[in-house]
Structures are given as structure tokens and as C-alpha cells.
Design an enzyme around this catalytic site. Structure first.
Site, short mmCIF file in Angstrom:
data_model
loop_
_atom_site.label_atom_id
_atom_site.label_comp_id
_atom_site.label_asym_id
_atom_site.label_seq_id
_atom_site.Cartn_x
_atom_site.Cartn_y
_atom_site.Cartn_z
N HIS A 24 7.53 3.31 -1.48
CA HIS A 24 8.70 2.56 -1.95
C HIS A 24 8.36 1.91 -3.29
CE1 HIS A 24 6.80 -1.18 -0.69
NE2 HIS A 24 6.75 -0.80 0.58
N HIS A 27 5.05 -0.04 -3.88
CA HIS A 27 3.82 0.71 -4.17
C HIS A 27 3.83 1.17 -5.63
CE1 HIS A 27 4.63 1.62 0.21
NE2 HIS A 27 3.50 0.96 0.25
N CYS A 133 -4.05 -6.10 13.77
CA CYS A 133 -2.73 -5.63 13.32
C CYS A 133 -2.91 -4.20 12.81
CB CYS A 133 -2.16 -6.52 12.22
SG CYS A 133 -0.68 -5.80 11.48
N CYS A 136 -1.57 -3.64 9.17
CA CYS A 136 -2.53 -4.06 8.13
C CYS A 136 -3.86 -3.32 8.29
CB CYS A 136 -2.89 -5.54 8.23
SG CYS A 136 -1.58 -6.71 7.95
N CYS A 150 1.73 -10.73 13.34
CA CYS A 150 1.08 -10.66 12.03
C CYS A 150 1.96 -11.37 11.01
CB CYS A 150 0.92 -9.19 11.64
SG CYS A 150 0.55 -8.98 9.89
N HIS A 153 3.51 -8.54 8.59
CA HIS A 153 4.43 -7.53 9.12
C HIS A 153 5.43 -8.07 10.14
CE1 HIS A 153 1.22 -5.04 7.34
NE2 HIS A 153 2.24 -4.29 7.02
N LYS A 301 8.60 -9.58 1.88
CA LYS A 301 7.95 -8.43 1.27
C LYS A 301 8.69 -7.15 1.63
CE LYS A 301 3.46 -6.04 1.40
NZ LYS A 301 3.06 -5.21 2.54
N LYS A 304 7.72 -0.80 4.53
CA LYS A 304 8.08 0.38 5.33
C LYS A 304 8.33 -0.06 6.76
CE LYS A 304 4.17 2.17 3.78
NZ LYS A 304 3.05 3.00 3.27
N1 MSP Z 1 -4.55 1.48 2.21
C1 MSP Z 1 -4.60 0.11 1.89
C2 MSP Z 1 -5.29 -0.12 0.57
C3 MSP Z 1 -6.69 0.38 0.50
S1 MSP Z 1 -7.42 0.13 -1.05
C4 MSP Z 1 -9.04 0.51 -0.84
C5 MSP Z 1 -3.17 -0.44 1.82
N2 MSP Z 1 -2.22 0.49 1.65
S2 MSP Z 1 -0.66 0.14 1.57
O1 MSP Z 1 -0.02 1.40 1.34
O2 MSP Z 1 -0.25 -0.58 2.73
O3 MSP Z 1 -0.47 -0.82 0.38
C6 MSP Z 1 -0.95 -0.47 -0.86
C7 MSP Z 1 -0.54 -1.47 -1.90
O4 MSP Z 1 0.86 -1.55 -1.98
C8 MSP Z 1 -1.05 -2.89 -1.62
O5 MSP Z 1 -1.62 -3.40 -2.81
C9 MSP Z 1 0.20 -3.65 -1.29
O6 MSP Z 1 0.14 -4.98 -1.73
C10 MSP Z 1 1.21 -2.89 -2.13
N3 MSP Z 1 2.54 -3.16 -1.67
C11 MSP Z 1 3.13 -2.79 -0.50
N4 MSP Z 1 4.35 -3.38 -0.44
C12 MSP Z 1 4.56 -4.12 -1.56
C13 MSP Z 1 5.61 -4.84 -2.08
N5 MSP Z 1 6.73 -5.02 -1.41
N6 MSP Z 1 5.47 -5.38 -3.31
C14 MSP Z 1 4.36 -5.18 -4.09
N7 MSP Z 1 3.33 -4.50 -3.63
C15 MSP Z 1 3.37 -4.05 -2.33
O7 MSP Z 1 -2.99 -1.63 1.89
#
Ligand code: MSP
Length: 522
Positions: A24, A27, A133, A136, A150, A153, A301, A304
């Protein structure tokens, strides 16, 4: 022999993303920031490496695969190819590498790393009992939970009790605190740094480095009833992708990372656990871990899990990738939370891109076409330094402030500085009224005004290329700059000389940079 310090590659990373679901805009936000930073440093003449990728092991991915009736490997292959890699093209990201934690180049090195730490006595056996969690993929402290859920989430955590191998994180607390004190730039922004320091001061617990209740992961080399805990596995991607344990010269020319871009929810992993792992392995620490804020939906936040995620393509289809890249970096202060709305994006698109930059470019280029047969005129005979000198001054300020702010990852202030130049030039054109000069036959003065306006467009194309590469390329082409100055991506943001575009350049209006929007999607 290791290369000299000056040859060190500027190394930027994003988090590697979980492939339980499609990306989304939250990311894509971090990925765009990293791409802009990368392109900016390239235009400073530095060698840069930009890494992104996917995190594919662990329970969360395993469950997503099971829900879809697929093996975890088939699921991750499918998600990477159908969703995560295409997202990079959608938002026009030019990463140098894409690492997947299921690749041999990663898994093999994870085994090597932990074999070495095990041999050094850095691993011990124990049992973890407590909350976890899965969203996370994190062991939680009971005190962190909100009504048993959590805090990130909003879902109930699971109570687990399983045999794990442990990494003695607690013994690194003093060294970590000393590192934070000596290197204030290590965790940024300031709020993130304070949070990390007080967390570590509060005392660290040893952490599980393996899991034993499922088997989707890298098997622990000395005990195949365990897989390596997904975070411990994932963090190592940053060194594995640049040759650790395989090509020492290459590794030393790139590592340590200059910036790990991370969301604030994964700060502790990067600013506490990861440096402790590197200390245990006697490896240099990254220079900076920079935590960005969240994109919020209704004050929460975007996620997904909560089904509030907007796919990047939905926004790009409407506004284009350049506007997408511009909007998020201009709208949110990097490091703070912020909201996306179609209304605010439409407003910025219309006023700053279409009516601001786009209109300026089309006015200036079409006047050079109309009044000068598309050939950039000489400014000197009609010069009025008391008026015109404002432009070189404004251009220089834009160069200086943009560079200083971009290097500090303050994308918002950098963009404000660049768009101040747009405002100044638009004001200049409106004030000098080239159309009236043409009508009155004041040709020399008309030429001076058009020259300065076009030269400022050149500066804008150079400074905006890292952010809006498509529009900047179009502008570069319409200024006929390539023939005189070479490729846009080669233009240094540190070469702040005014007057680079020379009289005689072939100027053509070209396509509208930011076309008027169709009806906004519901
Ligand atoms: N797989 C782990 C990261 C491992 S790094 C060695 C993870 N993945 S994640 O897909 O859940 O999230 C990846 C990144 O996306 C994180 O930095 C997280 O903060 C970011 N975001 C997920 N949702 C977000 C928002 N709504 N806004 C901004 N960033 C967000 O965590």
C-alpha cells in the site's frame, strides 16, 4: 586492499517488506524517499547503491500462504512477481538490487553468521513464554499491550511457550548507549533517538534468535528443529546483499550503510538489535537509522491488517508517478506522521504542479518559440541587473538549501526551497511581461527576460530530477539542454554556476508537464 574512504559507496536501504499481502502507499512512501535520496546523491557525483527487497519467512507469511492454499515458497514467488516488483515500476523507483530472504545468497550467509556467533558462545538455549504478535512478528512485553492487543495492529496477541535459542542482547546495552552518545547522528530524527535511548536505559532482555513451533525459515545450522527467528534473519539482508562473507573488497567498499530508512514501528529492531548483532560479529555499524512516520487513515496507521491500505497504482493512475513522488515528500515532514487525502493531493497537484511549475514551463518555452523562433536569445544587450540579478540569487539559494536539506533527509524543506524558485520566476515573468515587451518592440529586453526564465527552468529541471524524473526529462528536452549540457542525470547539483544554458539552445514547448486532472475517483 580496502578502497580509500573517499571511494566508499553511499549505501541506502529500505526495510524489506513482508509479502503476506500486496503493498500500500505506506510501504511505497519509504521506497520513494530512498529513491529520491539515491538520485540526489548520484547527482552530487557520488557512487550510490540503493537496496530494497522482501522479507519472506516466518509465521505471518506461512499463514498467508496457507489461507491461499499455497506453499509458502509458491506464495512468496507469486507476491514478489505480481505485486512487489511491479510496485517499483509504478512509482518509478530505480533500485540497484532487490533481495529476497528466500534466495540462497541470503540464506547461506544467515547460516554462516549464526554458526560463527554460536561458535563464539553468543547463543544459548532457553524457553520463551509470553505474548507474541504475528502481524509484527515480535515478542511483546506484557506492559506494552492495550487490552491484550498489539498496540500497532489492534489485534489480540498470542501466548506462546516454546524452546528457543537466545542471543544475549542485554550484555550489549552499555556499548549501545555509548554508541548513541558518541554518534548522535546514529538514530534520527531526535524523537526517535530519545525513544531508543530511554528504551535501552530501561534495561534490555535477551532475545530469541530461533523459533521451534513451525518450520518456514532458515534452519538453525546446529539444530534443525529450529528456524532462525524471522527478524534476526531479515536484518542480515543489508550486509548479505553487498557481499558480506563472499567478497570482502566489495563489502568494504559499500558497508556500512549510510542510511537505513525504516518506519518508526521497526525502529528498535534497527537501532538496538541490529547494531548489537553487528557488534557481536565485530562488524561496523550503519551510520544512520532514520525513522519515518506513518501514513494515517482516520488517525490510525494505514495497514493491510486493518484493510485501510490504498494501492500505489490507484494514486499513480490518477496523478502520475511524478506527482505521487512529489506529493508525499512535500506533504509530510519526513519523520512525522501525516495523512493522505485525495483532496489535498488534488489541491497540491493543481496549484503547485499544474499551475505553478507546469504553467511556468509552458509559458516560457512557448514564448521562446513564438518570439524567437525557438532559439534561446542572448540576454546581454537587454540586461537590467537591478531586476534580473534576483534570478541568479534565487537559483543559488535553491541549489544551496535543497542540497543541505536533502542530505539531512528533510525532503519537505528541500522541495519548499525549489518551489520558491518557481514562485520567484513566475513572479518575474508576470512582472516583466514579455508579451508586452514583444508588442512594444523592446526586443533586447524581451530576450533578456526570456533567457533568464529559461535558465531558471534549467536549474529547476536539474534540482527536480531526483524527485520527478519524468517531468524533469521532458523539461530538459524542451529546453534543448541535452545537446549543450549532456544527460540530465549527469548534471551535478553541486555545480551551481548560473548561465549554463547558452544562447542558441533549441527550445520547443513540448507536452504539457502536468495535464489537468480528470474527475477524482470516489
Ligand atoms: N519485514 C519487516 C521489515 C524488515 S527490515 C529488515 C516489516 N515489513 S512491513 O512490510 O510490515 O513493513 C515495512 C515498512 O513499511 C516498515 O518500515 C513500516 O513502518 C512501513 N509501513 C507500513 N505501513 C505504513 C504506513 N501506514 N505508513 C508509513 N510506513 C508504513 O516490518
Amino acid at each position: 586492499m580496502a578502497p580509500m574512504a573517499s571511494e566508499k559507496v553511499f549505501y541506502v536501504t529500505t526495510p524489506i517488506y513482508y509479502v503476506n499481502d500486496a503493498p500500500h502507499i505506506g510501504h511505497a512512501y519509504t521506497t520513494v524517499a530512498g529513491d529520491v535520496l539515491t538520485r540526489w546523491h548520484r547527482q552530487r557525483g557520488e557512487r550510490v547503491r540503493y537496496l530494497t527487497g522482501t522479507d519472506e519467512h516466518g509465521q505471518k507469511i506461512l499463514r498467508a500462504a496457507e489461507e491461499h492454499g499455497m506453499t509458502p515458497q509458491a506464495w512468496t514467488d507469486h507476491m514478489v512477481e505480481s505485486a512487489w516488483k511491479p510496485m517499483l515500476a509504478t512509482i518509478d523507483v530505480a533500485n540497484d538490487d532487490f533481495i529476497r530472504t528466500t534466495e540462497a545468497r541470503h540464506e547461506d550467509r544467515v547460516r554462516d553468521f549464526w554458526t560463527a556467533l554460536h561458535d563464539k558462545g553468543e547463543v544459548s538455549k532457553g524457553t520463551y513464554t509470553g505474548p507474541y504478535c504475528v502481524s509484527c512478528e515480535e515478542f511483546k512485553l506484557p506492559g506494552e499491550l492495550v487490552d491484550g492487543c498489539c498496540p500497532i495492529h489492534g489485534r489480540p496477541v498470542e501466548e506462546i511457550s516454546e524452546d528457543n535459542y537466545f542471543f544475549p542482547l542485554s550484555k550489549y546495552a552499555d556499548r549501545l548507549l555509548e554508541h548513541y552518545a558518541r554518534h548522535p547522528e546514529f538514530v534520527q530524527p531526535e524523537t526517535a533517538r530519545n525513544e531508543v535511548v530511554s528504551f535501552v536505559r530501561g534495561g534490555l532482555q535477551d532475545i530469541s534468535m530461533s523459533r521451534s513451533s513451525f518450520d518456514w525459515g532458515v534452519k538453525v545450522p546446529w539444530d534443525d528443529r529450529h528456524v532462525i527467528y524471522v527478524w534476526i534473519d531479515a536484518l542480515q539482508n543489508y550486509i548479505n546483499a553487498v557481499g558480506w562473507g563472499v567478497d570482502q573488497d566489495r563489502f568494504e567498499s559499500i558497508w556500512p550503510a549510510d542510511v537505513h530508512l525504516v518506519g518508526k514501528d521497526i525502529l528498535r529492531f534497527h537501532a538496538v538489535i541490529w547494531p548489537a548483532m553487528l557488534m557481536a560479529a565485530d562488524l561496523p555499524l550503519p551510520r544512520t537509522v532514520f525513522a519515518n512516520g506513518w501514513l494515517l487513515v482516520g488517525g490510525e496507521k494505514m495497514s493491510k491488517t486493518k484493510l485501510t491500505g490504498i494501492p500505489p497504482a490507484q494514486v499513480v493512475d490518477h496523478f502520475g508517478s511524478d506527482a505521487y513522488r512529489y506529493y508525499f515528500l512535500r506533504e509530510l515532514a519526513y519523520g512525522s506522521d501525516g495523512s493522505f487525502s485525495w483532496e489535498s493531493m488534488t489541491a497540491r497537484y493543481t496549484s503547485e504542479l499544474a499551475n505553478g511549475l507546469g504553467n511556468l514551463a509552458s509559458r516560457v518555452t512557448s514564448m521562446v518559440e513564438r518570439y524567437c523562433d525557438g532559439v534561446l536569445p542572448d540576454w546581454q544587450p537587454g540586461a537590467r541587473p537591478e531586476v534580473d540579478d534576483a534570478l541568479p540569487a534565487a537559483a543559488l539559494t535553491a541549489y544551496e538549501v535543497a542540497d543541505e536539506r536533502m542530505c539531512a533527509l528533510d525532503f519537505q524543506a528541500a522541495l519548499v526551497a525549489i518551489f520558491e524558485l518557481v514562485r520567484v520566476v513566475n513572479g518575474y515573468v508576470t512582472g516583466q511581461q514579455p508579451w508586452a515587451l514583444a508588442k512594444a518592440g523592446q526586443t533586447d529586453r524581451l530576450h533578456a527576460v526570456l533567457y533568464h526564465s529559461a535558465e531558471c527552468l534549467r536549474v529547476l529541471a536539474v534540482l527536480l530530477n531526483p524527485v520527478m524524473p519524468k517531468a524533469a526529462a521532458q523539461l530538459w528536452a524542451s529546453l534543448g539542454a541535452e545537446e549543450q549540457l549532456g544527460a540530465l542525470a549527469e548534471q551535478s547539483v553541486l555545480h551551481r554556476v548560473y548561465g549554463q544554458l547558452r544562447p542558441g539552445a533549441r527550445i520547443a514547448k513540448g507536452e504539457v508537464l502536468f495535464p489537468r486532472l480528470e474527475e477524482a475517483p470516489a
